[in-house]
Scaffold this motif. Sequence first.
Motif, PDB file in Angstrom:
ATOM      1  N   LEU A  18       0.801  -1.221   0.000  1.00 27.82           N
ATOM      2  CA  LEU A  18       0.000   0.000   0.000  1.00 27.82           C
ATOM      3  C   LEU A  18       0.835   1.273   0.000  1.00 27.82           C
ATOM      4  O   LEU A  18       0.401   2.297  -0.540  1.00 27.82           O
ATOM      5  CB  LEU A  18      -0.993  -0.030   1.148  1.00 27.82           C
ATOM      6  N   THR A  19       2.040   1.229   0.545  1.00 29.28           N
ATOM      7  CA  THR A  19       2.921   2.397   0.473  1.00 29.28           C
ATOM      8  C   THR A  19       3.276   2.694  -0.978  1.00 29.28           C
ATOM      9  O   THR A  19       3.236   3.845  -1.419  1.00 29.28           O
ATOM     10  CB  THR A  19       4.203   2.173   1.305  1.00 29.28           C
ATOM     11  N   VAL A  20       3.593   1.658  -1.724  1.00 29.52           N
ATOM     12  CA  VAL A  20       3.929   1.836  -3.144  1.00 29.52           C
ATOM     13  C   VAL A  20       2.718   2.365  -3.913  1.00 29.52           C
ATOM     14  O   VAL A  20       2.841   3.304  -4.701  1.00 29.52           O
ATOM     15  CB  VAL A  20       4.450   0.510  -3.751  1.00 29.52           C
ATOM     16  N   VAL A  21       1.558   1.778  -3.660  1.00 28.07           N
ATOM     17  CA  VAL A  21       0.342   2.242  -4.338  1.00 28.07           C
ATOM     18  C   VAL A  21       0.106   3.722  -4.038  1.00 28.07           C
ATOM     19  O   VAL A  21      -0.125   4.530  -4.949  1.00 28.07           O
ATOM     20  CB  VAL A  21      -0.889   1.393  -3.920  1.00 28.07           C
ATOM     21  N   ASP A  22       0.179   4.085  -2.781  1.00 31.29           N
ATOM     22  CA  ASP A  22      -0.055   5.470  -2.369  1.00 31.29           C
ATOM     23  C   ASP A  22       0.932   6.419  -3.040  1.00 31.29           C
ATOM     24  O   ASP A  22       0.531   7.442  -3.625  1.00 31.29           O
ATOM     25  CB  ASP A  22       0.056   5.562  -0.850  1.00 31.29           C
ATOM     26  N   LEU A  23       2.212   6.121  -2.976  1.00 27.89           N
ATOM     27  CA  LEU A  23       3.218   7.021  -3.539  1.00 27.89           C
ATOM     28  C   LEU A  23       3.078   7.174  -5.048  1.00 27.89           C
ATOM     29  O   LEU A  23       3.175   8.291  -5.578  1.00 27.89           O
ATOM     30  CB  LEU A  23       4.630   6.541  -3.183  1.00 27.89           C
ATOM     31  N   LEU A  24       2.848   6.068  -5.752  1.00 26.59           N
ATOM     32  CA  LEU A  24       2.721   6.157  -7.208  1.00 26.59           C
ATOM     33  C   LEU A  24       1.482   6.954  -7.606  1.00 26.59           C
ATOM     34  O   LEU A  24       1.540   7.778  -8.527  1.00 26.59           O
ATOM     35  CB  LEU A  24       2.720   4.773  -7.843  1.00 26.59           C
ATOM     36  N   ARG A  25       0.384   6.741  -6.911  1.00 22.61           N
ATOM     37  CA  ARG A  25      -0.830   7.502  -7.233  1.00 22.61           C
ATOM     38  C   ARG A  25      -0.633   8.987  -6.952  1.00 22.61           C
ATOM     39  O   ARG A  25      -1.069   9.834  -7.738  1.00 22.61           O
ATOM     40  CB  ARG A  25      -2.037   6.935  -6.496  1.00 22.61           C
ATOM     41  N   ARG A  26       0.042   9.326  -5.867  1.00 24.95           N
ATOM     42  CA  ARG A  26       0.338  10.728  -5.576  1.00 24.95           C
ATOM     43  C   ARG A  26       1.180  11.354  -6.698  1.00 24.95           C
ATOM     44  O   ARG A  26       1.036  12.529  -6.999  1.00 24.95           O
ATOM     45  CB  ARG A  26       1.104  10.865  -4.254  1.00 24.95           C
ATOM     46  N   ALA A  27       2.071  10.556  -7.277  1.00 23.55           N
ATOM     47  CA  ALA A  27       2.972  11.039  -8.325  1.00 23.55           C
ATOM     48  C   ALA A  27       2.315  11.068  -9.706  1.00 23.55           C
ATOM     49  O   ALA A  27       2.906  11.567 -10.657  1.00 23.55           O
ATOM     50  CB  ALA A  27       4.230  10.178  -8.371  1.00 23.55           C
ATOM     51  N   GLY A  28       1.108  10.512  -9.811  1.00 28.85           N
ATOM     52  CA  GLY A  28       0.429  10.476 -11.105  1.00 28.85           C
ATOM     53  C   GLY A  28       0.816   9.291 -11.966  1.00 28.85           C
ATOM     54  O   GLY A  28       0.568   9.284 -13.171  1.00 28.85           O
ATOM     55  N   ILE A  29       1.413   8.273 -11.358  1.00 26.82           N
ATOM     56  CA  ILE A  29       1.766   7.046 -12.073  1.00 26.82           C
ATOM     57  C   ILE A  29       0.636   6.050 -11.851  1.00 26.82           C
ATOM     58  O   ILE A  29       0.272   5.759 -10.719  1.00 26.82           O
ATOM     59  CB  ILE A  29       3.106   6.471 -11.573  1.00 26.82           C
ATOM     60  N   GLU A  30       0.082   5.546 -12.925  1.00 26.48           N
ATOM     61  CA  GLU A  30      -1.051   4.626 -12.812  1.00 26.48           C
ATOM     62  C   GLU A  30      -0.591   3.295 -12.237  1.00 26.48           C
ATOM     63  O   GLU A  30       0.346   2.673 -12.733  1.00 26.48           O
ATOM     64  CB  GLU A  30      -1.693   4.404 -14.181  1.00 26.48           C
TER      65      GLU A  30
END
Length: 183
Positions: A18-30
């Motif tokens: 979930l940390t990876v999911v959260d960070l990527l979504r914040r960065a605009g990476i799908e």
Amino acid sequence: MAKTAIFLADGFEEIEALTVVDLLRRAGIEITTSSIMGRKEVTGSHNITVIADELFENIDFNALDMLILPGGQPGTTNLYNFEPLKDRILEFDKEGKMLCAICAAPTVYGKMGLLTGKKACCYPGCEIDLKGADVQTTPVTVDGHFITSRGMGTAIDFGLAIINHFMDINAANNMASKIVYKY
């Protein structure tokens, strides 16, 4: 925009995924969370149940730029034993597309023989299954089309390394600053 998927199996490490999911979504990476369990509800190694975005069988792998595996047990074992995922991993490796894993999950790639001659890291005690790898003890190791990381305590570094890969170091540093983290 880059497209990624992270694969969830019962027993996955919740923080690592979930940390990876959260960070990527914040960065605009799908990033799509994908269950290999045949149901969207997946229960992590600490009895936290999440609802995946999609089932494995509905993922368009041709549209993806990266596959990500979280660690945890028995999640990592479940990922390794799921042959359709291993088939996709082999395709990505052959095409030189990005393969990422954290904690015990780099052993999936190691047992498949994909890390031979590559630098890689994993959770302490799992190194024996990084077959043929030049084992590192850095929080995150990047070598070619592989990004590996050591565990829950390195999950932010792992997510930021993925952001760095798709964007650049400035984007990773900017994200780190936004979440009050020194990268």
